[in-house]
Design an enzyme around this catalytic site. Sequence first.
Site, PDB file in Angstrom:
ATOM      1  CE  LYS A  43       0.706   1.333   4.482  1.00 52.12           C
ATOM      2  NZ  LYS A  43       1.463   2.427   4.715  1.00 52.12           N
ATOM      3  CG  MET A  77      10.682  -6.840   6.852  1.00 51.39           C
ATOM      4  SD  MET A  77      11.395  -7.937   8.074  1.00 51.39           S
ATOM      5  CE  MET A  77      12.752  -8.257   7.231  1.00 51.39           C
ATOM      6  CG  LEU A 121       6.419  -0.155   0.698  1.00 52.36           C
ATOM      7  CD1 LEU A 121       7.379  -0.921  -0.189  1.00 52.36           C
ATOM      8  CD2 LEU A 121       5.753   0.879  -0.228  1.00 52.36           C
ATOM      9  N   GLY A 136       3.919  -4.333   4.300  1.00 51.74           N
ATOM     10  CA  GLY A 136       4.129  -5.467   3.958  1.00 51.74           C
ATOM     11  C   GLY A 136       3.855  -6.748   4.911  1.00 51.74           C
ATOM     12  CG  ASP A 170      -1.101  -0.128   8.233  1.00 51.95           C
ATOM     13  OD1 ASP A 170      -1.956   0.858   8.922  1.00 51.95           O
ATOM     14  OD2 ASP A 170       0.028  -0.031   7.819  1.00 51.95           O
TER      15      ASP A 170
END
Length: 294
Positions: free
Chosen positions: A14, A103, A107, A109, A144
């Site tokens: 994202k 990491m 983003l 992950g 998230d």
Amino acid sequence: MTPASLLDCPAPAKLNLFLHVNGRRADGYHLLQTVFQLIDRGDVLHFQLRGDTAIRRVSEVAGVPEEQDLIMRAARLLQAEVLRRSGALPPGVDIAIEKVLPMGGGLGGGSSDAATTLMALNRLWRAGLTRAELMALGLPLGADIPFFIFGETAFAEGVGEALQAVAAPDCWYVVIEPGVAVPTAKIFCAEDLTRDTKLVTIADFSRHLMVENDVGGFGRNDLQQVASRLFPPVAAAVEWLGRYGKARMTGSGACVFCAFSSEDDADAVLCKVPPVWTAWKAKALSRHPMFAVL
């Protein structure tokens, strides 16, 4: 018939098209407003049911012990929920991951991996949880995670869990990995972090896009100033990419992105990125690709 495996399950990254910090709750969590945008780059997970009830990660993930991995924690949380609802443990599962996203990059992950795990195992175990129930289950693991299960471009508030679908341009992004991992807690604990940005509305965001046709120009990332001060490579990436558009950091860092209206425009900038950085392009996604799988 329920499958015994689900392979090639995507866990997309994202971007935060903007990220405002509006305050802080009594429990220390920060109140945020952001727009989450999925993109077509991410990790890939593979799930294979076992003959026992054990949950195993069969891939090594550098720097992430199995017991701390959000993938494993999500799988065990859902397993316990299935036991609570049905009175029986579902079969175990072997989980393999092809790790693509860095990491500490902002983003999402790890959260995306956990969300894909919840969605895939909900199918494999025939658990029957609704999307809203999966979102609520995942929230304690990470703020998230509900967004990735929500699975659409979203205007988010609260700690990131209050989500409303919103339209955003069908564009391309150039993303730079500055080569540092930014600890989220370090950014949010900084004394100089802006915590009183004025509230905005979905209408403010949508109006800006319609009038300005400018996905990168709305608002700002309140975390960027702190991350840039503490991690100079972030500041350098913002400065360089900002020569070609309105560049900004995603999440709490470290990755930096800029929007472009076409793939050709993104390619033209991508080929100029200094080799000291890892850089790539990605297309905006309007829906999570797992929706097609499930």
